[in-house]
Design a protein around this motif. Structure first.
Motif, PDB file in Angstrom:
ATOM      1  N   UNK A   1      32.585  16.023   5.942  1.00  0.00           N
ATOM      2  CA  UNK A   1      32.225  16.379   4.929  1.00  0.00           C
ATOM      3  C   UNK A   1      31.907  17.374   4.655  1.00  0.00           C
ATOM      4  N   UNK A   2      32.035  18.502   3.707  1.00  0.00           N
ATOM      5  CA  UNK A   2      32.234  20.140   3.571  1.00  0.00           C
ATOM      6  C   UNK A   2      31.312  20.889   3.192  1.00  0.00           C
ATOM      7  N   UNK A   3      30.455  22.173   4.148  1.00  0.00           N
ATOM      8  CA  UNK A   3      29.203  22.571   3.476  1.00  0.00           C
ATOM      9  C   UNK A   3      28.693  22.165   5.610  1.00  0.00           C
ATOM     10  N   UNK A   4      27.574  22.502   5.058  1.00  0.00           N
ATOM     11  CA  UNK A   4      26.317  22.367   6.410  1.00  0.00           C
ATOM     12  C   UNK A   4      25.351  21.181   5.927  1.00  0.00           C
ATOM     13  N   UNK A   5      25.573  20.371   6.827  1.00  0.00           N
ATOM     14  CA  UNK A   5      24.095  19.987   5.593  1.00  0.00           C
ATOM     15  C   UNK A   5      22.527  20.722   6.359  1.00  0.00           C
TER      16      UNK A   5
ATOM     17  N   UNK B   1      29.039  15.248  -0.600  1.00  0.00           N
ATOM     18  CA  UNK B   1      29.885  16.336   0.147  1.00  0.00           C
ATOM     19  C   UNK B   1      31.419  16.140   0.990  1.00  0.00           C
ATOM     20  N   UNK B   2      31.271  14.675   0.426  1.00  0.00           N
ATOM     21  CA  UNK B   2      32.453  13.538   1.019  1.00  0.00           C
ATOM     22  C   UNK B   2      33.750  13.453   0.977  1.00  0.00           C
ATOM     23  N   UNK B   3      34.556  13.995   0.222  1.00  0.00           N
ATOM     24  CA  UNK B   3      35.625  13.925  -0.577  1.00  0.00           C
ATOM     25  C   UNK B   3      36.081  12.297  -0.292  1.00  0.00           C
ATOM     26  N   UNK B   4      37.142  12.561  -2.080  1.00  0.00           N
ATOM     27  CA  UNK B   4      37.627  11.151  -1.500  1.00  0.00           C
ATOM     28  C   UNK B   4      38.507  10.952  -0.257  1.00  0.00           C
ATOM     29  N   UNK B   5      39.000  11.692   0.016  1.00  0.00           N
ATOM     30  CA  UNK B   5      39.856  11.938   0.946  1.00  0.00           C
ATOM     31  C   UNK B   5      39.439  11.284   2.773  1.00  0.00           C
ATOM     32  N   UNK B   6      38.203  11.737   2.662  1.00  0.00           N
ATOM     33  CA  UNK B   6      37.763  11.619   3.676  1.00  0.00           C
ATOM     34  C   UNK B   6      36.773   9.576   3.845  1.00  0.00           C
ATOM     35  N   UNK B   7      37.254   9.227   2.271  1.00  0.00           N
ATOM     36  CA  UNK B   7      36.268   7.879   2.566  1.00  0.00           C
ATOM     37  C   UNK B   7      37.091   6.459   3.054  1.00  0.00           C
ATOM     38  N   UNK B   8      37.725   6.829   3.623  1.00  0.00           N
ATOM     39  CA  UNK B   8      39.074   5.988   3.785  1.00  0.00           C
ATOM     40  C   UNK B   8      39.184   4.320   3.206  1.00  0.00           C
TER      41      UNK B   8
END
Lengths: 136, 136
Positions: free
Chosen positions: A103-107, B110-117
């Motif tokens: 994920x982006x950013x730092x949780x 924070x989780x982009x679509x491309x990272x959702x598989x």
DNA sequence: TTCTTGACTTAGACGGAGTCCAATGTACGA
DNA sequence: TCGTACATTGGACTCCGTCTAAGTCAAGAA
């Protein structure tokens, strides 16, 4: 993963056939195996290896930070050899499959000081849950 | 928490002494109890209540979303009655204490679509880890 | 109120995951 | 090569949770 064996040895750990096999199995597929899955694959290469040794070796690898334990639910813990880069996990609620995600950013940044209650907060683990293509 | 009992009844569930006691125990202290801790406290009020009933009742409350299961480690699950407002958990690595915290933003974003598989992602659980004032 | 019935509760057996232990085996420094 | 401290083994054990069959009872019907 021979690096891992080298690092283990630097720590004064003996290099045994069992430890070598466990390291190889974990490094083999980049999936997140349970201890029993590691055991099953280790047996294919070294039939006499015991369950207790697999648990011991995995525990040692976790304690030196080479492997990360992933406790996805009430199910068995899984072992993640991809400890060199920070990442989070996406878990299928149906079959328990685990995927690494970034994920982006730092949780950690999302937790304001007022919500820390005097804790020294050192890490944030994020588990995304959902259904994988096969289970949905 | 009598609201909860009412809601259970609206779902066609029978109102039994056992269910009432489990609801009261969970609502009593706003701590995160394990199932066995709930059982122990329930026994103080209703000595014949069985472990299986506590598990069943907790499971029912979880399934209607009145209670949230928290798996902080590989050990027993804990049950969090504070399900009415979204929140995350801060766990002390020393003593295991769990506190509810409210980070800003939606961790799911924070989780982009491309990272959702291809997963249908429905939730994100964040566990902050650190040491509480007593343990640090 | 009493009856009926299907949902609820119970005790204990069972299962998976993980730990522990005493006996045995062995890696590696001297 | 040898000695020994450390690793491995397998089986018993614990802990957490689920399942089952039999008994119980809440709540609607009459």
């Amino acid at each position: 993963m021979s690096d891992l064996l080298e690092r283990l040895r630097e720590r004064g750990w003996r290099l045994t056939a069992q430890r070598r096999v466990v390291a190889e199995v974990l490094d083999g597929d980049h999936v997140h195996l349970t201890a029993d899955e590691v055991h099953a694959r280790a047996i294919a290469r070294l039939p006499e290896i015991s369950r207790a040794t697999v648990y011991n070796t995995l525990g040692e690898m976790v304690s030196i930070g080479e492997v990360v334990e992933v406790a996805t639910d009430g199910r068995a813990k899984r072992y993640d050899p991809n400890a060199h880069r920070p990442h989070q996990h996406l878990v299928c609620s149906g079959c328990g499959t685990v995927r690494d995600v970034h994920p982006h950013g730092d949780p950690l940044a999302a937790l304001p000081a007022a919500e820390r209650f005097g804790f020294t907060v050192s890490a944030a683990e994020v588990t995304y849950r959902g259904l994988c293509p096969d289970c949905s």
